[in-house]
Design an enzyme around this catalytic site. Structure first.
Site, PDB file in Angstrom:
ATOM      1  N   ARG A   1      -2.179  -9.841  12.474  1.00 22.32           N
ATOM      2  CA  ARG A   1      -2.271  -8.481  11.903  1.00 22.32           C
ATOM      3  C   ARG A   1      -3.231  -8.456  10.723  1.00 22.32           C
ATOM      4  O   ARG A   1      -3.978  -7.493  10.537  1.00 22.32           O
ATOM      5  CB  ARG A   1      -0.884  -8.005  11.453  1.00 22.32           C
ATOM      6  CG  ARG A   1      -0.019  -7.512  12.583  1.00 22.32           C
ATOM      7  CD  ARG A   1       1.165  -6.725  12.065  1.00 22.32           C
ATOM      8  NE  ARG A   1       2.256  -6.819  13.014  1.00 22.32           N
ATOM      9  CZ  ARG A   1       3.467  -7.287  12.730  1.00 22.32           C
ATOM     10  NH1 ARG A   1       3.750  -7.689  11.503  1.00 22.32           N
ATOM     11  NH2 ARG A   1       4.392  -7.336  13.652  1.00 22.32           N
TER      12      ARG A   1
ATOM     13  N   ARG B   1      -9.846   4.646   9.880  1.00 20.49           N
ATOM     14  CA  ARG B   1      -9.746   3.226  10.247  1.00 20.49           C
ATOM     15  C   ARG B   1     -11.000   2.717  10.946  1.00 20.49           C
ATOM     16  O   ARG B   1     -11.144   1.515  11.138  1.00 20.49           O
ATOM     17  CB  ARG B   1      -8.556   3.013  11.194  1.00 20.49           C
ATOM     18  CG  ARG B   1      -7.215   2.979  10.519  1.00 20.49           C
ATOM     19  CD  ARG B   1      -6.123   2.767  11.532  1.00 20.49           C
ATOM     20  NE  ARG B   1      -4.802   2.833  10.919  1.00 20.49           N
ATOM     21  CZ  ARG B   1      -4.089   1.784  10.559  1.00 20.49           C
ATOM     22  NH1 ARG B   1      -4.572   0.576  10.743  1.00 20.49           N
ATOM     23  NH2 ARG B   1      -2.901   1.921  10.027  1.00 20.49           N
TER      24      ARG B   1
ATOM     25  N   ARG C   1      13.787  -9.521  11.490  1.00 16.56           N
ATOM     26  CA  ARG C   1      12.682  -9.215  12.421  1.00 16.56           C
ATOM     27  C   ARG C   1      12.204 -10.517  13.071  1.00 16.56           C
ATOM     28  O   ARG C   1      11.269 -11.155  12.602  1.00 16.56           O
ATOM     29  CB  ARG C   1      11.517  -8.572  11.672  1.00 16.56           C
ATOM     30  CG  ARG C   1      11.845  -7.250  11.017  1.00 16.56           C
ATOM     31  CD  ARG C   1      10.576  -6.664  10.415  1.00 16.56           C
ATOM     32  NE  ARG C   1      10.815  -5.455   9.658  1.00 16.56           N
ATOM     33  CZ  ARG C   1       9.853  -4.757   9.073  1.00 16.56           C
ATOM     34  NH1 ARG C   1       8.597  -5.151   9.146  1.00 16.56           N
ATOM     35  NH2 ARG C   1      10.136  -3.654   8.391  1.00 16.56           N
TER      36      ARG C   1
ATOM     37  N   LYS D   1       0.817  -1.221   0.000  1.00 19.35           N
ATOM     38  CA  LYS D   1       0.000   0.000   0.000  1.00 19.35           C
ATOM     39  C   LYS D   1       0.850   1.271   0.000  1.00 19.35           C
ATOM     40  O   LYS D   1       0.564   2.211  -0.731  1.00 19.35           O
ATOM     41  CB  LYS D   1      -0.917  -0.031   1.236  1.00 19.35           C
ATOM     42  CG  LYS D   1      -1.870   1.123   1.372  1.00 19.35           C
ATOM     43  CD  LYS D   1      -2.955   0.804   2.391  1.00 19.35           C
ATOM     44  CE  LYS D   1      -2.413   0.432   3.748  1.00 19.35           C
ATOM     45  NZ  LYS D   1      -1.965   1.589   4.541  1.00 19.35           N
TER      46      LYS D   1
ATOM     47  N   ARG E   1      10.371 -11.164   4.157  1.00 24.27           N
ATOM     48  CA  ARG E   1      10.911  -9.839   4.486  1.00 24.27           C
ATOM     49  C   ARG E   1      11.450  -9.811   5.913  1.00 24.27           C
ATOM     50  O   ARG E   1      12.508  -9.245   6.175  1.00 24.27           O
ATOM     51  CB  ARG E   1       9.817  -8.772   4.314  1.00 24.27           C
ATOM     52  CG  ARG E   1      10.342  -7.349   4.444  1.00 24.27           C
ATOM     53  CD  ARG E   1       9.326  -6.335   3.969  1.00 24.27           C
ATOM     54  NE  ARG E   1       8.276  -6.085   4.941  1.00 24.27           N
ATOM     55  CZ  ARG E   1       7.226  -5.313   4.720  1.00 24.27           C
ATOM     56  NH1 ARG E   1       7.069  -4.738   3.546  1.00 24.27           N
ATOM     57  NH2 ARG E   1       6.333  -5.123   5.656  1.00 24.27           N
TER      58      ARG E   1
END
Length: 200
Positions: free
Chosen positions: A150, A94, A139, A19, A133
């Site tokens: 999420r 949101r 991470r 996005k 990623r």
């Protein structure tokens, strides 16, 4: 719609849908600023504004910034000169409450959102993309469970926002799978079909 009229857009997509990348390209194509709530929060905190201090206090306690404060920040941002040709919102609204606030805010100037670009993605494919990623960027907290959670939170949050805009007839659904350029072209094609011609 002529190119002189302001163009007001919103882009929504699941975490990992690309996005942010699409928002940047889309804003450039239409010659409008991309407005991200995260960027606004950080800018106000950095500049030490009163709103920024309030945001910092809330986030320092690990709490979510309430709608009322987010609305104030957006309303303040939309008074700046660079939004005269329009804007692209990313990350706001949101909640249904934020949708109602933004609708009323724009209505004061006899305006409304021209289109809500919804990037449709395959959850499993996005999860794999984000896992890759996370591995590349080290991470360790981004486990598959965390990433899937999420995605679920996004779906739950955004469903009602999309429903609200679907009632207004402004949602443009775009296949978000493929290369950056492929998705960008699909977005432009979808917006052109609504009479929203790029300026650049």
């Amino acid at each position: 719609m002529t190119n002189t009229a302001a163009i007001r857009l919103l882009i929504v997509g699941a975490p990992g849908a690309g996005k942010g990348t699409q928002a940047t390209g889309l804003a450039e194509a239409y010659g409008i600023p991309a407005i991200s709530t995260g960027d606004i929060f950080r800018a106000n905190i950095k500049n030490g504004t009163e709103l920024g201090k309030r945001v910092q206090e809330i986030t320092a306690q690990g709490q979510l910034v309430p709608d009322s404060l987010t609305n104030d920040l957006i309303a303040d941002r939309l008074t700046e000169d660079d939004v005269a040709p329009g804007f692209l919102l990313d990350g706001y609204p949101r909640t249904v409450g934020q949708v109602e606030f933004l609708t009323e805010l724009l209505a004061r100037d006899d305006a409304k959102l021209d289109a809500v670009v919804k990037l449709e993605t395959d959850t499993d494919a996005v999860v794999q993309r984000l896992l890759k990623r996370a591995e590349e960027q080290g991470r360790v907290d981004d486990t598959e469970d965390v990433i899937r959670h999420r995605q679920e939170v996004y779906q739950a949050e955004t469903a009602r926002v999309i429903d609200a805009y679907a009632e207004q007839g402004v949602v443009v659904e775009v296949d978000g799978m493929g290369t950056v350029d492929e998705v960008a072209q699909r977005i432009l094609d979808g917006l052109k079909a609504r009479g929203l011609e790029p300026r650049k």
